[in-house]
Design an enzyme around this catalytic site. Structure first.
Site, short mmCIF file in Angstrom:
data_model
loop_
_atom_site.label_atom_id
_atom_site.label_comp_id
_atom_site.label_asym_id
_atom_site.label_seq_id
_atom_site.Cartn_x
_atom_site.Cartn_y
_atom_site.Cartn_z
CE1 TYR A 113 -10.03 2.35 5.90
CE2 TYR A 113 -9.49 3.49 8.06
CZ TYR A 113 -9.06 3.03 6.83
OH TYR A 113 -8.04 3.40 6.20
CE LYS A 114 -8.62 -0.61 3.70
NZ LYS A 114 -7.04 -0.28 3.80
CG PHE B 57 -1.91 1.06 1.20
CD1 PHE B 57 -2.95 0.68 0.37
CD2 PHE B 57 -1.94 1.83 2.20
CE1 PHE B 57 -4.19 1.68 0.31
CE2 PHE B 57 -3.06 2.93 2.15
CZ PHE B 57 -4.14 2.81 1.35
CG ASP C 209 -0.74 -2.75 6.59
OD1 ASP C 209 -1.93 -3.05 6.95
OD2 ASP C 209 -0.43 -1.61 6.07
C1 LIG Z 1 -6.47 0.78 4.22
C2 LIG Z 1 -4.92 0.58 4.25
C3 LIG Z 1 -4.24 1.22 5.18
C4 LIG Z 1 -4.91 2.78 5.59
O1 LIG Z 1 -4.12 3.44 6.35
P1 LIG Z 1 -4.78 4.72 7.20
O2 LIG Z 1 -3.83 5.17 7.92
O3 LIG Z 1 -6.01 4.30 8.04
O4 LIG Z 1 -5.26 5.69 6.15
C5 LIG Z 1 -3.17 1.06 5.26
N1 LIG Z 1 -2.24 0.04 5.00
C6 LIG Z 1 -3.18 -0.92 3.95
C7 LIG Z 1 -2.29 -2.17 3.45
C8 LIG Z 1 -4.46 -0.62 3.88
O5 LIG Z 1 -5.10 -1.38 2.91
#
Ligand SMILES: *Cc1c(COP(=O)(O)O)cnc(C)c1O
Length: 409
Positions: free
Chosen positions: A219-220, A116, A194
């Site tokens: 939130y996912k 990500f 992650d």
């Molecule tokens: C959604 C997601 C994030 C989100 O990070 P935020 O700090 O909540 O915006 C981080 N890493 C991965 C792999 C994700 O899928």
């Protein structure tokens, strides 16, 4: 299949306003559990309104740990190894920095190009404050299913930290957590996972894998609501060796002593920084409780069955139209979303949302992601999601939409 589905009863525990809406973006923002709004209203109307500051000792102060202990049950962690705090990005930075400080020997941070982007940006920023380190990005290609070998092949004695997304956000490829962790440990490196695209979609067993650190968002697939705070995990035996770079009072041993000397809290609380956002934190419990009640093994079994079904429909109806599969075909190497590729992917995504009442999402350059959240996604929705996509491509309905990129996709 919906009639025989043992988890079908969980769908009614979510707010579903429009039965015709095919919502396939639970991997980006999960649906709202009915109980979430009740929890927020109790916090606002009972606790905040009436109890005022006494809400802290009564209910709020221990909430990050109480929720962490529940999330631990979803990821194979012990109760005192997880805490809810900050955003995934901030937690990621705190733990990556802590890992580098604890491993002065190695100089390289290893990640992959399927990660990500936020994580990669955070590592780039980390190099600014941790001079002498280097970032190496493995040339993985998630959809091929070969990333384990590619990444493991790059770990060597110079590696201080290995960090990747357990499930890749574009392809849905899932790493072999045990194999990568073992490879890293053999070379004296720490691993930071992650879990954002894994937690709540499949069982994760951090303890069995010997994992060191992890972060993930709520939130996912945890359905905590937009911007709900994230969680972090640090293996119990490592907690005393790692220090957060953000020395806030909530991570202090005794915040209400108001001492002017920072002394980290002995356990997982040391990774907190400041006052947690209680109103959005309380909502997390509803989704986590539903997942615990359903059981991650059953959720994964349904997820595999549903992604297999989706891929079978792709083979029959979408592949002949020139839509590719950008996810691994082997279910053991795939998370709970499937990416389809098409050169006009963005315009197709727009047509699905604006004209067909289907909500997937689009990830550059050509990925149309169909996310499956087994607690509420039905087989009928998967069928409809494919039928409507087929219609958009067959009848070229997307041609009336521009290929201009919107600010948010
Ligand atoms: C959604 C997601 C994030 C989100 O990070 P935020 O700090 O909540 O915006 C981080 N890493 C991965 C792999 C994700 O899928």
């Amino acid at each position: 299949m919906d009639r025989e589905d043992a988890l079908a009863c969980f769908r009614e525990r979510f707010v579903i306003d429009d039965q015709d809406l095919i919502y396939l973006d639970g991997n980006s923002l999960g649906r709202q559990p009915k109980r979430a709004a009740d929890l927020v209203s109790v916090a606002a109307e009972q606790q905040w309104a009436k109890r005022l500051v006494t809400g802290w000792p009564d209910s709020w102060y221990t909430l990050p740990q109480r929720l962490g202990a529940k999330i631990a049950g979803l990821i194979g962690a012990r109760e005192d190894e997880v805490i809810v705090a900050d955003s995934t990005s901030v937690n990621f930075f705190k733990l990556a920095h802590a890992a580098l400080m604890a491993r002065p020997g190695g100089s390289a941070i290893l990640t992959d190009r399927d990660n990500f982007p936020s994580d990669v940006y955070l590592l780039q920023g980390l190099l600014e404050v941790a001079p002498g380190h280097r970032l190496r990005i493995a040339e993985t290609e998630g959809a091929t299913g070969e990333s384990n070998q590619v990444l493991a092949g790059k770990i060597n004695a110079d590696t201080a930290l290995v960090t990747v997304s357990h499930t890749a956000f574009k392809s849905g490829f899932v790493y072999d957590m045990t194999a990568i962790t073992e490879a890293a440990h053999r070379h004296g490196a720490l691993v930071l996972w992650d879990l954002s695209h894994s937690v709540g979609a499949m069982p994760v067993d951090l303890e069995a894998a010997g994992a060191d650190m992890a972060v993930g968002c709520t939130y996912k697939y945890l359905n905590g609501g937009p911007g709900s705070p994230a969680f972090l995990y640090v293996r119990r035996e490592l907690q005393a060796q790692l220090t957060s770079p953000i020395w806030g009072w909530f991570g202090q041993r005794a915040p209400f002593d108001f001492s002017l000397e920072y002394e980290p809290a002995p356990g997982i609380r040391r990774f907190m920084a400041g006052t947690p956002p209680i109103l959005s934190m309380v909502a997390i419990e509803a989704g986590v409780d539903l997942l615990l009640e359903a059981g991650m093994e059953r959720i994964r079994a349904k997820s595999v069955c549903q992604t297999e079904y989706l891929i079978a429909l792709w083979r029959e109806f979408l592949q002949p139209l020139g839509i590719s599969l950008n996810s691994p075909t082997e279910s053991a190497k795939r998370g709970s979303h499937v990416s389809f590729g098409h050169p006009d992917g963005l315009r197709i995504d727009k047509a699905l949302i604006e004209q067909m009442n289907v909500i997937p999402d689009f990830r550059f350059p050509d990925n149309i992601r169909y996310g499956i959240a087994p607690l509420y996604t039905t087989y009928r929705e998967i069928w409809e999601g494919v039928a409507r996509l087929k219609q958009v491509v067959e009848e070229k309905l997307y041609e009336r939409y521009s290929s201009e990129k919107p600010e948010v996709t």
